[in-house]
Design an enzyme around this catalytic site. Structure first.
Site: not given
Ligand code: AMP
Length: 569
Positions: A6, A68, A145, A168
């Site tokens: 992850d 990211k 994800e 999330d």
């Protein structure tokens, strides 16, 4: 051995599938989460994880986080005097996780499943794959994800048809995805979210309330001044927030200019203060349901991921919206990593898992500027006409007509926008063009505007005047640049020259960085005590004498722990 990774915005995690279970792999500090932060030491050595995160405040010019967000763009991030692309920084995080996995498994790790947000476009996915290559990993699969979160719960592997929603809420981003599972296929039907909403916003709420109620009176400088005391305050506020997930009331303590300031906050009051932030959670959930044309009662499960979903107020909101409690028994920090391990296990056993990924949707609506005739005959200018709507499967080509609005108009201007608002001024302008128009009365000239959008983020706009057959074109490159094979080889050579901080020295590096941070934040006596212990430890490291290093390290650790709250992930 295939590992599951992850690769997160704030923290990353590596896991493997073993004896029918996902097993999380600790890093050299024994922690399961590794901060996605990279720092260059004074000798140019690369530090990753906790030590790097501590250096964010002491060595900001040599440290990078949240890269990211820039995957798939041409952004260059400079650390010291070296330039890095986002995929190189990600590669350094991956390398560190690979080394942790190899240390635990006792064998080389050469293959990985890496997770990516469902909304990542083709370029962002390619950049993630390139990061894997740069880290010496063959990326066997990029897994979205939300799919990983569902797999962690064992959902989606059977034949039963079901709809799931994955919510999330991480440190800085909020993602909602709607998954459709049928006959072993998992399809992301819609994504929505807010790239600037996360647990950090709830910390802001606490910091602001503290400043108003106590901080200003105690003489703390305004938060906008970013004084070192604000670093301490933020950490305290973060801890307070976490405690309020379990307790009804919690306290914050701060020493400033020799004075001890304490302040307590109840969960009820925190929830009241956080209401405006919580309100921003609702909209993307409703949007994902609408876009996928799924009713809340059709969902078979709601799954929570991301550390900030531990807050009871969030769980209650979800409970109210869906009239059921979400699945939450897997640790929300770990659920995506565990799912990546499930996927790695399936690959190793060659069990098929078909994922229909969302490479192929437009993340935003794209359209043009028009003017609209009102019932009273007047015209409202600057109205948005969507041509390709968000969540449209791409590549896509759509055409809509526009007409001249004045008699004998000589040209029609076309402005291309991205966004969701009715008025173009509230959307983002992507480009402009104009087509010539033969003389005619209002409304007689039709121009067909065609938008063609492909998976690499390239938008082609063609405007054709039907009467003359003349076509004008405009190309808009959404996300310029991804690395070519040759460029990857060059970068690989460059990265392999970088000296990685030795893994068996991680504990020293993390303590050193933490003590340096604390030294900068504190003043007076405490600062002097930390300074002495820090100097002895640095001197011991220079001698390279193991016994001296050990004893000065333990002395420093004791002092740091007495003056700093636990270091949290
Ligand atoms: P992630 O990006 O998934 O690692 O999530 C990190 C976010 O989760 C940070 O904003 C943390 O403050 C938040 N978080 C972690 N643990 C808790 C907790 N017990 N209560 C509230 N928020 C938490």
């Amino acid at each position: 051995m295939i590992v599951g990774i992850d690769l997160g915005t704030t923290n990353s995690l590596v896991a493997v599938w073993r004896h029918g279970n996902s097993v999380l792999i600790p890093n050299a500090l024994g922690q399961l989460l590794t901060p996605s932060v990279v720092s260059l030491g004074d000798q140019g050595e690369v530090m990753v994880g906790m030590a790097a995160r501590e250096r964010l405040s002491t060595h900001p010019a040599r440290t990078a986080s949240v890269f990211k967000r820039y995957m798939g763009t041409n952004r260059v991030i400079t650390l010291g005097n070296q330039d890095f692309r986002p995929e190189e920084l990600s590669a350094l995080v991956l390398r560190s996780l690979k080394a942790d996995a190899e240390a635990l498994l006792g064998e080389p790790v050469t293959e990985a499943v890496i997770t990516v947000p469902a909304y990542f476009n083709d370029l962002q996915r390619k950049a993630t794959k390139a990061a894997g290559t740069l880290a010496g990993l063959e990326v066997r699969r990029l897994l979205t994800e939300p799919t990983a979160a569902a797999l962690a719960y064992g959902i989606g592997l059977g034949d039963e048809e079901q709809y799931l929603m994955i919510i999330d809420l991480g440190g800085g981003t909020f993602d909602v995805s709607l998954l459709h599972c049928f006959e072993g296929v998992m399809e992301v039907r819609a994504t929505a979210g807010d790239t600037w909403l996360g647990g950090e916003d709830f910390v802001d709420v606490i910091v602001n309330a503290f400043m108003v109620e106590r901080g200003e009176a105690a003489g703390l400088p305004p938060v906008s001044q970013l004084a070192p005391i604000h670093g301490v305050l933020r950490r305290q506020a973060e801890m307070l927030k976490r405690r309020l997930s379990d307790a009804d009331t919690a306290e914050l303590a701060l020493s400033y200019q020799g004075k001890e300031i304490t302040w307590s906050l109840t969960r009820d009051k925190f929830e009241l203060l956080a209401e405006p932030v919580l309100a921003r959670i609702r909209q993307p959930i409703e949007r994902a349901l609408r876009d996928a044309r799924v009713k809340p009662e059709t969902l078979s499960q709601v799954i929570l991921a991301g550390g900030a979903t531990r807050m009871p107020m969030l769980r209650r909101l979800i409970g109210r919206l869906f009239r059921r409690m979400p699945l939450q028994h897997i640790n929300p920090d770990e659920v995506v990593g565990r799912g990546a391990a499930v996927s790695a296990g399936l690959l190793a056993r060659s069990v098929g898992l078909e994922e229909i990924i969302m490479t192929d949707v437009a993340p935003f609506t794209m359209g043009i500027n028009v003017s609209e005739r009102q019932p009273d005959g007047s015209r409202l200018k600057g109205v948005y006409m969507p041509i390709i709507e968000r969540n449209t499967i791409i590549p896509a080509s759509r055409v809509k007509p526009v007409f001249n609005i004045d008699d004998n108009q000589t040209a029609i201007g076309i402005q291309v926008y991205q966004g969701e608002s009715l008025l173009v001024k509230d959307n983002i302008l992507l480009g402009k063009m104009s087509v010539g128009c033969p003389p005619a009365a209002e409304g007689e000239i039709q121009v067909d505007v065609r938008f063609t959008y492909d998976t690499s983020g390239l938008l082609e706009v063609e405007a054709t005047v039907l009467k003359t057959g003349v076509t004008e074109r405009l190309l808009i490159e959404g996300n310029p640049g991804s690395l070519t094979k040759d460029e990857i080889a060059d970068r690989l050579a460059k990265l392999s020259k970088l000296k990685l901080h030795p893994r068996d020295d991680t504990d020293n590096a993390a303590l050193l960085a933490r003590a340096q941070r604390l030294y900068e934040q504190r003043l007076g006596h405490v600062r002097a005590v930390i300074g002495d212990a820090l100097a002895s430890f640095i001197a011991a490291l220079d001698t390279q004498a193991p016994d001296r290093i050990r004893s000065t390290r333990e002395q420093l650790r004791k002092i740091v722990e007495a003056h700093d709250d636990e270091s949290f992930l």
